[in-house]
Design a protein around this motif. Structure first.
Motif, mmCIF file in Angstrom:
data_model
loop_
_atom_site.group_PDB
_atom_site.id
_atom_site.type_symbol
_atom_site.label_atom_id
_atom_site.label_comp_id
_atom_site.label_asym_id
_atom_site.label_seq_id
_atom_site.Cartn_x
_atom_site.Cartn_y
_atom_site.Cartn_z
ATOM 1 N N THR A 24 0.817 -1.204 0.000
ATOM 2 C CA THR A 24 0.000 0.000 0.000
ATOM 3 C C THR A 24 0.853 1.256 0.000
ATOM 4 O O THR A 24 2.022 1.210 0.391
ATOM 5 C CB THR A 24 -0.934 -0.002 1.235
ATOM 6 O OG1 THR A 24 -1.711 1.180 1.237
ATOM 7 C CG2 THR A 24 -0.163 -0.109 2.527
ATOM 8 N N ASN A 51 -1.367 1.891 9.744
ATOM 9 C CA ASN A 51 -1.720 1.042 8.601
ATOM 10 C C ASN A 51 -1.066 -0.327 8.723
ATOM 11 O O ASN A 51 -1.682 -1.352 8.433
ATOM 12 C CB ASN A 51 -1.304 1.699 7.283
ATOM 13 C CG ASN A 51 -1.942 3.052 7.084
ATOM 14 O OD1 ASN A 51 -1.243 4.052 7.018
ATOM 15 N ND2 ASN A 51 -3.263 3.101 7.006
ATOM 16 N N ASN A 67 -0.036 3.667 1.865
ATOM 17 C CA ASN A 67 -0.203 4.127 3.249
ATOM 18 C C ASN A 67 0.896 3.519 4.109
ATOM 19 O O ASN A 67 0.814 2.356 4.479
ATOM 20 C CB ASN A 67 -1.580 3.734 3.782
ATOM 21 C CG ASN A 67 -2.691 4.347 2.986
ATOM 22 O OD1 ASN A 67 -2.574 5.471 2.506
ATOM 23 N ND2 ASN A 67 -3.775 3.623 2.815
#
Length: 74
Positions: free
Chosen positions: A34, A41, A36
């Motif tokens: 990701t 996260n 993030n």
């Protein structure tokens, strides 16, 4: 499903959905990838049962290290 390490058949239908996910994640590693990259996260991915976490942009060294860690723990 067949467990090669123990030469036994795993009957997933006898387990709860959460237990099934844990069993499957030990057999089939799941890595979150990701953009993030925050610690929350990473923690959320681990809480969902993911075996690893790699943030973008893709860093091959990080991916290799993550895969080595996962496969050495199985």
């Amino acid at each position: 499903m067949f467990d090669e390490k123990n030469n036994s058949l795993i009957m997933l239908s006898f387990f709860s959905e959460a237990e099934q996910e844990k069993i499957i994640s030990r057999i089939i590693p799941i890595i979150a990838m990701t953009a993030n990259a925050f610690n929350e996260n990473r923690r959320a991915a681990e809480a969902c049962g993911m075996n690893g976490f790699v943030s973008k942009p893709i860093n091959m060294e990080e991916i290799v290290q993550t895969l080595e860690r996962i496969f050495n723990s199985i």
